[in-house]
Design a protein around this motif. Structure first.
Motif, mmCIF file in Angstrom:
data_model
loop_
_atom_site.group_PDB
_atom_site.id
_atom_site.type_symbol
_atom_site.label_atom_id
_atom_site.label_comp_id
_atom_site.label_asym_id
_atom_site.label_seq_id
_atom_site.Cartn_x
_atom_site.Cartn_y
_atom_site.Cartn_z
ATOM 1 N N ALA A 151 0.818 -1.208 0.000
ATOM 2 C CA ALA A 151 0.000 0.000 0.000
ATOM 3 C C ALA A 151 0.855 1.263 0.000
ATOM 4 O O ALA A 151 0.476 2.282 -0.572
ATOM 5 C CB ALA A 151 -0.931 0.012 1.222
ATOM 6 N N VAL A 152 2.018 1.190 0.662
ATOM 7 C CA VAL A 152 2.863 2.372 0.811
ATOM 8 C C VAL A 152 4.303 2.022 0.457
ATOM 9 O O VAL A 152 4.839 0.997 0.914
ATOM 10 C CB VAL A 152 2.819 2.915 2.255
ATOM 11 C CG1 VAL A 152 3.734 4.141 2.391
ATOM 12 C CG2 VAL A 152 1.391 3.268 2.662
ATOM 13 N N GLY A 153 4.913 2.862 -0.361
ATOM 14 C CA GLY A 153 6.331 2.714 -0.670
ATOM 15 C C GLY A 153 7.115 3.825 -0.001
ATOM 16 O O GLY A 153 6.730 4.996 -0.091
ATOM 17 N N HIS A 172 4.645 -0.715 -10.197
ATOM 18 C CA HIS A 172 4.235 -1.937 -9.507
ATOM 19 C C HIS A 172 2.965 -1.731 -8.683
ATOM 20 O O HIS A 172 2.665 -2.521 -7.783
ATOM 21 C CB HIS A 172 5.366 -2.426 -8.614
ATOM 22 C CG HIS A 172 6.502 -3.027 -9.388
ATOM 23 N ND1 HIS A 172 7.518 -2.278 -9.921
ATOM 24 C CD2 HIS A 172 6.750 -4.314 -9.770
ATOM 25 C CE1 HIS A 172 8.358 -3.062 -10.564
ATOM 26 N NE2 HIS A 172 7.916 -4.299 -10.494
ATOM 27 N N GLY A 173 2.236 -0.669 -8.985
ATOM 28 C CA GLY A 173 0.917 -0.499 -8.384
ATOM 29 C C GLY A 173 0.848 0.255 -7.085
ATOM 30 O O GLY A 173 -0.237 0.370 -6.499
ATOM 31 N N VAL A 174 1.970 0.788 -6.604
ATOM 32 C CA VAL A 174 1.951 1.550 -5.354
ATOM 33 C C VAL A 174 1.388 2.945 -5.624
ATOM 34 O O VAL A 174 1.840 3.627 -6.539
ATOM 35 C CB VAL A 174 3.368 1.652 -4.751
ATOM 36 C CG1 VAL A 174 3.356 2.512 -3.490
ATOM 37 C CG2 VAL A 174 3.908 0.254 -4.440
ATOM 38 N N ARG A 175 0.416 3.351 -4.827
ATOM 39 C CA ARG A 175 -0.238 4.640 -5.049
ATOM 40 C C ARG A 175 -0.027 5.638 -3.901
ATOM 41 O O ARG A 175 -0.560 6.741 -3.924
ATOM 42 C CB ARG A 175 -1.751 4.428 -5.263
ATOM 43 C CG ARG A 175 -2.074 3.712 -6.588
ATOM 44 C CD ARG A 175 -1.705 4.592 -7.758
ATOM 45 N NE ARG A 175 -1.940 3.963 -9.050
ATOM 46 C CZ ARG A 175 -1.015 3.288 -9.735
ATOM 47 N NH1 ARG A 175 0.203 3.161 -9.247
ATOM 48 N NH2 ARG A 175 -1.295 2.748 -10.907
ATOM 49 N N VAL A 191 -1.433 9.271 -7.662
ATOM 50 C CA VAL A 191 -0.430 8.832 -6.683
ATOM 51 C C VAL A 191 -0.187 9.953 -5.690
ATOM 52 O O VAL A 191 0.073 11.095 -6.082
ATOM 53 C CB VAL A 191 0.890 8.444 -7.379
ATOM 54 C CG1 VAL A 191 1.960 8.098 -6.340
ATOM 55 C CG2 VAL A 191 0.661 7.274 -8.318
ATOM 56 N N HIS A 192 -0.283 9.621 -4.411
ATOM 57 C CA HIS A 192 -0.097 10.640 -3.370
ATOM 58 C C HIS A 192 1.309 10.520 -2.799
ATOM 59 O O HIS A 192 1.727 9.439 -2.382
ATOM 60 C CB HIS A 192 -1.125 10.455 -2.255
ATOM 61 C CG HIS A 192 -1.150 11.592 -1.282
ATOM 62 N ND1 HIS A 192 -1.798 12.783 -1.540
ATOM 63 C CD2 HIS A 192 -0.587 11.735 -0.055
ATOM 64 C CE1 HIS A 192 -1.645 13.604 -0.519
ATOM 65 N NE2 HIS A 192 -0.907 12.983 0.392
#
Length: 222
Positions: A151-153, A172-175, A191-192
């Motif tokens: 969920a978080v990078g 890779h889908g992290v938003r 993306v935040h």
């Protein structure tokens, strides 16, 4: 049961909610059942009127002479922040900062679980930090296969690598991205990004110190 979170909460209010939750958690640990808005304001450094306004946006109103129910308000804020479920986190860049973040126990107590550590340094890959093996950047592919996708990078790399890392995370889908690398990241609109620039924060503190010194000099001259 906590009330369902609603949309439309101002960004400034969202920024104050974690402080309220931290104060409420401390009060709960001491056995407190209720708290006034003024006491909550004192504990968080926010004006009492602002506390009442923020909480009213959430639909929570204190009882005159009693205040807010600590447990109920904690649950409501946690629901608004989306902490009712554990959110997987991957940290990219396992230098001193990355290692410190990976070992920080406060993440687990606030609804976040570090599921992956990533670096491109052969000397770091394969090492173990807080029970997790540091994997190469190519391992980002495998994190999308987890039961709960990342969920978080968290970007804890040097500035020069930050944009490339952000691009990889987005691919890779992290938003949601938390970046400790100075500079502005270019990401898609959905993306935040939250940026923490320690040098900037220290410069702001230096400004306030300088203003205080000037004020003291002015008083001495008078």
């Amino acid at each position: 049961m906590a009330e369902s979170p609603r949309r439309g909460v101002p960004e400034a209010t969202v920024g104050r909610l974690p402080g309220y939750l931290r104060a409420l958690t401390e009060l709960s640990e001491t056995g407190r059942d209720s708290v006034s808005s003024d006491e909550l304001a004192e504990k968080t450094g926010v004006r009492g009127a602002q506390v009442r306004k923020d909480l009213s946006i959430l639909g929570s109103y204190g009882v005159r002479g009693v205040g807010y129910d600590v447990t109920r308000l904690s649950d409501q804020i946690a629901a608004e922040l989306g902490l009712s479920q554990v959110r997987p986190v991957v940290i990219v860049g396992i230098g001193n900062l990355g290692r410190a973040l990976a070992s920080y126990s406060g993440l687990a107590t606030r609804g976040f679980r570090v599921v992956g550590l990533v670096d491109n340094d052969p000397a770091v890959i394969g090492s173990v930090v807080d029970g997790l093996v540091v994997r190469p950047v190519s391992a980002l592919d495998t994190f999308t296969e987890l039961p709960d996708p990342v969920a978080v990078g968290v970007i804890a790399t040097p500035t020069a690598a930050a944009q490339e890392v952000a691009d990889l995370l987005v691919r890779h889908g992290v938003r949601s991205i938390l970046s400790f690398a100075p500079g502005v990241l270019r990401v898609p609109a959905d993306v935040h990004v939250r940026a923490v620039d320690l040098a900037t924060e220290l410069q702001i503190l230096a400004f306030h110190e300088h203003q205080r010194e000037l004020a003291d000099e002015g008083q001495d001259a008078g």
